[in-house]
Design a protein around this motif. Structure first.
Motif, mmCIF file in Angstrom:
data_model
loop_
_atom_site.group_PDB
_atom_site.id
_atom_site.type_symbol
_atom_site.label_atom_id
_atom_site.label_comp_id
_atom_site.label_asym_id
_atom_site.label_seq_id
_atom_site.Cartn_x
_atom_site.Cartn_y
_atom_site.Cartn_z
ATOM 1 N N THR A 59 26.117 29.366 33.872
ATOM 2 C CA THR A 59 27.203 29.790 32.991
ATOM 3 C C THR A 59 26.655 30.270 31.655
ATOM 4 N N LEU A 60 25.676 29.519 31.111
ATOM 5 C CA LEU A 60 25.075 29.931 29.841
ATOM 6 C C LEU A 60 24.470 31.324 29.984
ATOM 7 N N SER A 61 23.819 31.577 31.135
ATOM 8 C CA SER A 61 23.224 32.895 31.319
ATOM 9 C C SER A 61 24.309 33.968 31.341
ATOM 10 N N LEU A 62 25.443 33.624 31.955
ATOM 11 C CA LEU A 62 26.568 34.572 31.984
ATOM 12 C C LEU A 62 27.052 34.871 30.569
ATOM 13 N N MET A 63 27.116 33.796 29.757
ATOM 14 C CA MET A 63 27.604 33.979 28.392
ATOM 15 C C MET A 63 26.626 34.784 27.548
ATOM 16 N N ILE A 64 25.314 34.545 27.781
ATOM 17 C CA ILE A 64 24.315 35.198 26.935
ATOM 18 C C ILE A 64 24.029 36.620 27.423
ATOM 19 N N LEU A 65 23.917 36.789 28.740
ATOM 20 C CA LEU A 65 23.503 38.094 29.276
ATOM 21 C C LEU A 65 24.602 39.143 29.231
ATOM 22 N N ALA A 66 25.826 38.707 29.552
ATOM 23 C CA ALA A 66 26.870 39.701 29.789
ATOM 24 C C ALA A 66 27.214 40.566 28.569
ATOM 25 N N PRO A 67 27.453 39.968 27.375
ATOM 26 C CA PRO A 67 27.850 40.849 26.262
ATOM 27 C C PRO A 67 26.831 41.932 25.888
ATOM 28 N N PRO A 68 25.518 41.605 25.730
ATOM 29 C CA PRO A 68 24.598 42.716 25.412
ATOM 30 C C PRO A 68 24.501 43.750 26.538
ATOM 31 N N LEU A 69 24.570 43.273 27.784
ATOM 32 C CA LEU A 69 24.552 44.236 28.895
ATOM 33 C C LEU A 69 25.788 45.121 28.850
ATOM 34 N N ALA A 70 26.904 44.542 28.419
ATOM 35 C CA ALA A 70 28.128 45.332 28.315
ATOM 36 C C ALA A 70 27.966 46.450 27.296
ATOM 37 N N GLU A 71 27.250 46.143 26.196
ATOM 38 C CA GLU A 71 26.962 47.169 25.187
ATOM 39 C C GLU A 71 26.259 48.364 25.827
ATOM 40 N N GLY A 94 34.489 45.750 34.243
ATOM 41 C CA GLY A 94 33.923 46.869 33.497
ATOM 42 C C GLY A 94 33.526 46.385 32.127
ATOM 43 N N PRO A 95 32.668 47.133 31.452
ATOM 44 C CA PRO A 95 32.184 46.665 30.147
ATOM 45 C C PRO A 95 33.300 46.473 29.125
ATOM 46 N N THR A 96 34.390 47.215 29.253
ATOM 47 C CA THR A 96 35.446 47.097 28.238
ATOM 48 C C THR A 96 36.176 45.759 28.330
ATOM 49 N N LEU A 97 36.017 45.101 29.496
ATOM 50 C CA LEU A 97 36.638 43.789 29.661
ATOM 51 C C LEU A 97 36.232 42.849 28.537
ATOM 52 N N PHE A 98 34.974 43.026 28.051
ATOM 53 C CA PHE A 98 34.433 42.096 27.073
ATOM 54 C C PHE A 98 34.992 42.352 25.680
ATOM 55 N N THR A 99 35.485 43.570 25.439
ATOM 56 C CA THR A 99 36.057 43.848 24.137
ATOM 57 C C THR A 99 37.579 43.698 24.177
ATOM 58 N N GLU A 100 38.189 44.213 25.258
ATOM 59 C CA GLU A 100 39.657 44.220 25.290
ATOM 60 C C GLU A 100 40.248 42.898 25.739
ATOM 61 N N LYS A 101 39.563 42.213 26.658
ATOM 62 C CA LYS A 101 40.119 40.969 27.180
ATOM 63 C C LYS A 101 39.154 39.823 26.886
ATOM 64 N N ALA A 151 26.121 49.049 28.989
ATOM 65 C CA ALA A 151 26.913 49.636 30.073
ATOM 66 C C ALA A 151 27.961 50.611 29.549
ATOM 67 N N LEU A 152 28.370 50.433 28.279
ATOM 68 C CA LEU A 152 29.395 51.327 27.730
ATOM 69 C C LEU A 152 28.907 52.772 27.691
ATOM 70 N N SER A 153 27.574 52.948 27.603
ATOM 71 C CA SER A 153 27.048 54.311 27.535
ATOM 72 C C SER A 153 26.772 54.877 28.932
ATOM 73 N N PHE A 154 27.106 54.125 29.978
ATOM 74 C CA PHE A 154 26.815 54.582 31.342
ATOM 75 C C PHE A 154 27.773 55.696 31.767
ATOM 76 N N SER A 155 27.220 56.695 32.419
ATOM 77 C CA SER A 155 28.066 57.722 33.024
ATOM 78 C C SER A 155 28.077 57.495 34.530
ATOM 79 N N THR A 156 28.741 58.385 35.247
ATOM 80 C CA THR A 156 28.840 58.201 36.704
ATOM 81 C C THR A 156 27.472 58.214 37.368
ATOM 82 N N PHE A 157 26.492 58.906 36.763
ATOM 83 C CA PHE A 157 25.155 58.940 37.362
ATOM 84 C C PHE A 157 24.564 57.527 37.400
ATOM 85 N N GLU A 158 24.652 56.839 36.246
ATOM 86 C CA GLU A 158 24.116 55.479 36.189
ATOM 87 C C GLU A 158 24.886 54.573 37.143
ATOM 88 N N TYR A 159 26.220 54.726 37.171
ATOM 89 C CA TYR A 159 27.012 53.876 38.058
ATOM 90 C C TYR A 159 26.634 54.099 39.512
#
Lengths: 503, 161
Positions: free
Chosen positions: A123-135, A343-350, A137-145
């Motif tokens: 759980t700690l890894s989820l809390m620590i890893l997810a937000p910076p990865l979300a940052e 999706g990465p916006t989950l971390f900002t919006e929800k 991921a926000l710049s990802f386009s369909t190619f990266e996805y």
């Protein structure tokens, strides 16, 4: 941050969430401890129930049930030498050897204690890893996805304990299933054969229930019933766990880290985490000769590892909608259904919902200790339930649950069909988990693929031009040709040996 | 149901070829280079290639034999007659039966039948199977119909709630 945290607390301290979490915990413990019923099956059968719950309560049930089921698999593993879930198979022999030496309490206590520690580390890894990865991921386009989804599928095939060619074939079958329906770039009915029910496509959940639950009942029809568990009284279960924690501190940490890494990799999961960690533990142990004779060291490491992977498996699920394992695949389905689209916006919006998920994981791992101890004490009663009374109820749940998903009898047909498909595939060495990932990710991978192609005007060059896309592409292609390289290497090594032998 | 790799591999070649052909037949989207036909074409080709590799036995050296854990005292060997294998088809057959008759007969009766047959097939005697067939459908009906409001077909024996 504090504000979000208090909002998250408010979200999970409703009666509905508390009751749902407690009930799901008990359910997860019972299903997980019954041999032949896996944690994935427990979670899949839970989905129809989550329809009728609020979003947070629905996710709470999935979190609690999967966490408990992975631990509970240790119980019959230790007492009967039959792992309750595949994730406990790696060390069932070891735990049973401890039981025969009269150390059942220590083995089961280690199961519950190090599972809880591993779960919290995950759980700690989820809390620590997810937000910076979300940052990022926000710049990802369909190619990266596209490459990310592709990499996820490849990881799923790499780690399967069967022939990689068969695993890739399973994945393709899953992708093919995902092609069915009118949800495609042209909006035309595809592979529907004029059947109206197929226009909406194949839902992943009935397919999952079929593959994991019906196929298991089918297998039970042909295999003899496992022997009943001997009745016994247990002493103190938690005694000696603190001593073990201090003694095997490094093993525990290593188990947590490996579990987290394997959990984050799409497609691997608790089973793989347990196998890898157990092997690591033996490889680096100071006393490897004790392994297999009832030695607790491997149990510590692998027990911590499989539960750590459960929480960290949610990292790619929440960020990209790419499941870390089959349980996360079900969780994604539930997230979509409840309007929490991954999706990465989950971390900002929800954000408050995100924190609520973290909190639920931590709570689930804490209440696992008392509930787990009660379950271990009751195990001799629960495990005496014969298969001929459990399986029929599972069958009924499959029928009603798959009907409930769309209030449509076609769901039941889907479950039956995928039961047969899953059974035949498993019998012939085709890993079903790879197919399931194909079904879950098919639409997403097609969308990102076709959108990218349209954007690039049919050229494949832009798939490699953006820096992150290029890295992901290299990794994905590496994963694809890796088995080929290993195969060639083995051939080359064997041939000189054969040549010297024939001389 | 264990088939030789050659058989499953060739089946996948056929499936992949059919998918690629089916995809190829789909109408393209006007003015767009890629449409609904591309993805099935790619997958179908991939599947056919994998099938070919499997039929030729490539990659078999990676397969690990399933590690079966022997139980102390030994287990009774399951009968190995050809018809015995067909027992595995009972669960999906019962589910399809459910689809066929549940609307008319109602949930309770159909479910009771499914439970009784599955339970007996798994070796339960009627003393166990009969009460289970009576109680399990009512319990499931209570949970799903009453608590979760799934519309289960009442048929000829509607429940009082």
């Amino acid at each position: 941050m504090l504000n979000t945290l208090s909002q998250a607390f408010a979200l999970i301290t409703t009666w509905e969430v508390i009751v749902a979490m407690f009930a799901a915990s008990v359910y997860g413990l019972v299903i997980g401890s019954l041999p032949g019923l896996s944690a994935t099956m427990a979670t899949a059968l839970l989905v129809p129930v989550t329809f009728y719950l609020s979003p947070i309560a629905a996710i709470a049930t999935i979190v609690a049930a999967s966490t408990m089921a992975i631990f509970a698999g240790d119980i019959p593993g230790a007492l009967l030498r039959i792992p309750g879930t595949p994730a406990s198979a790696a060390y069932a022999d070891e735990a049973y050897a401890m039981t025969r030496k009269g150390e059942a309490e220590l083995a089961l206590g280690a199961g519950v204690w190090f599972s809880a520690v591993g779960g919290i580390a995950g759980t700690l890894s989820l809390m620590i890893l997810a937000p910076p990865l979300a940052e990022i991921a926000l710049s990802f386009s369909t190619f990266e996805y596209f490459w990310l989804a592709f990499l996820g599928l490849m990881c799923a095939t790499l780690v399967a304990r069967s022939s990689p060619v068969k695993a890739i074939a399973s994945m393709f079958i899953g992708l093919l299933v995902a092609c069915i329906g009118i949800e495609n770039p042209g909006g035309v009915p595809r592979f529907t054969f004029g059947i109206t029910n197929l226009f909406g496509g194949i839902e992943p959940i009935p397919a999952l229930v079929g593959v994991f639950a019906v196929a298991q009942v089918m297998r039970a029809m042909l295999t003899p019933e496992p022997p009943p568990i001997p009745k016994r009284k247990f002493g103190s279960i938690m005694a000696g766990q603190w001593r073990l924690t201090k003694k095997y501190n490094w093993q525990m940490t290593r188990g947590n880290i490996i579990g987290i890494i394997i959990g984050v990799l799409p497609g691997a999961g608790a089973d793989m985490a347990a196998w890898v960690s157990y092997a690591m533990s033996k490889r680096f142990s100071k006393e490897p000769e004790k392994f297999g004779t009832g030695h607790v060291e491997g149990l510590v490491e692998a027990g911590a590892s499989n539960n750590a992977s459960i929480a960290s498996g949610w990292v790619p699920s929440l960020l990209f909608g790419i499941p870390g394992d089959t349980i996360a695949a079900i969780a994604i389905g539930v997230l979509y259904m409840k309007g929490l689209n991954p999706g990465p916006t989950l971390f900002t919006e929800k954000a408050s919902s995100m924190y609520a998920i973290y909190l639920m994981f931590i709570i689930a791992n804490i209440i696992m200790i008392p509930l787990g101890i009660v379950m271990i004490r009751l195990a001799s009663h629960v495990l005496r339930a014969p298969r001929s009374t459990v399986m029929p109820v599972i069958m009924l749940c499959c029928a009603v649950g798959s009907f409930a998903i769309g209030n449509n009898m076609f769901g039941v047909v889907t479950v039956a069909t995928f039961g047969i498909i899953g059974y035949v595939m498993e019998e012939n060495g085709y890993p079903v988990a790879a197919m399931v990932l194909g079904i879950v990710m098919g639409t997403m991978i097609e969308q990102s693929f076709v959108t990218s192609l349209i954007k690039s005007d049919g050229s494949v060059l832009p798939f490699f031009e953006r820096p992150i896309a290029a890295i992901l592409a290299a990794m994905a292609i590496g994963a694809l040709i890796w088995p080929v390289l290993v195969w060639v290497w083995r051939k080359l090594r064997r041939e000189p040996a054969a040549a010297t032998a024939s001389r | 149901m264990r088939l030789p790799d050659r058989v499953t591999g060739l089946f996948l070649v056929g499936l992949g070829a059919a998918a690629a052909y089916g995809g190829w037949q789909l109408p393209p989207v006007p003015g767009q280079p890629v449409g609904p036909n591309v993805f099935p074409l790619v997958i179908g080709t991939g599947l056919a290639l994998c099938g070919l590799a499997i039929a030729l036995g490539i990659g078999r050296s990676f397969e690990e034999e399933e590690h079966l854990i022997p139980v102390e005292g030994g287990q009774p060997e399951p009968p190995t007659s050809k018809l015995y294998g067909l027992r595995a088809l009972l669960p999906p057959a019962l589910l399809l039966l459910y689809v066929a008759i549940a609307e008319r007969l109602g949930f309770i009766l159909t479910a009771a039948m499914i439970v009784y047959v599955t339970s007996t097939a798994l070796g339960a005697r009627w003393k166990v199977a009969l009460p289970l067939a009576l109680l399990a459908p009512i319990g499931i009906h209570l949970i799903f119909s009453k608590l979760l409001r799934v519309p289960l077909p009442p048929g000829v024996l509607p429940m009082p709630w």
